[in-house]
Design a protein around this motif. Structure first.
Motif, PDB file in Angstrom:
ATOM      1  N   CYS A  62     -16.765  88.103 -53.358  1.00 53.60           N
ATOM      2  CA  CYS A  62     -16.226  87.124 -52.403  1.00 53.60           C
ATOM      3  C   CYS A  62     -15.115  87.728 -51.568  1.00 53.60           C
ATOM      4  CB  CYS A  62     -15.731  85.882 -53.145  1.00 53.60           C
ATOM      5  SG  CYS A  62     -17.062  84.910 -53.860  1.00 53.60           S
ATOM      6  N   GLN A  63     -14.215  88.472 -52.204  1.00 51.00           N
ATOM      7  CA  GLN A  63     -13.123  89.117 -51.475  1.00 51.00           C
ATOM      8  C   GLN A  63     -13.668  90.128 -50.477  1.00 51.00           C
ATOM      9  OE1 GLN A  63     -10.604  91.589 -53.863  1.00 51.00           O
ATOM     10  NE2 GLN A  63      -9.401  92.266 -52.133  1.00 51.00           N
ATOM     11  N   ASN A 120     -15.189  88.770 -47.263  1.00 50.71           N
ATOM     12  CA  ASN A 120     -14.196  88.436 -46.237  1.00 50.71           C
ATOM     13  C   ASN A 120     -13.706  89.673 -45.497  1.00 50.71           C
ATOM     14  OD1 ASN A 120     -14.304  85.697 -46.865  1.00 50.71           O
ATOM     15  ND2 ASN A 120     -12.699  85.875 -48.406  1.00 50.71           N
TER      16      ASN A 120
END
Length: 107
Positions: free
Chosen positions: A22-23, A26
């Motif tokens: 998820c990080q 981004n």
């Protein structure tokens, strides 16, 4: 190691890898979750899968080096192993996503 101990390791790994993916989404993805591999493949005149393989090789080499270190009596801290193994597993998951998309078998 008991089954429960292994399950705890597995569950912890999945959560860490989910957070990392998820990080990184981004940081790296530009609309398309797999765009970096597609763009890298286009620049290198290869498939996105081949581009991913090249990027993943860095992680495979690092794991290989850590295993060689064990044979020399030097064991890296578990935190280091978790990061390296998690990165390799995440790249394999991203490879699966590229192949699923290529085959039109995206859920």
């Amino acid at each position: 190691m008991t089954n429960r101990q292994f399950e705890l390791i597995f569950e912890d790994a999945v959560e860490r890898e989910r957070a990392t993916l998820c990080q990184k989404a981004n940081e790296y993805a530009r609309g398309d979750r797999l765009s970096n591999f597609k763009l890298a493949g286009a620049r290198q005149e290869c498939t996105p899968e081949r581009a991913l393989e090249g990027m993943m090789e860095k992680h495979s080499t690092s794991i290989h080096d850590c295993i060689a270190d064990i044979e020399r009596g030097q064991v890296a801290p578990l935190k280091v192993w978790r990061e390296k193994i998690g990165d390799a597993r995440n790249y394999l998951l991203l490879l699966e996503a590229l192949v699923a998309e290529r085959l039109g078998e995206v859920p």
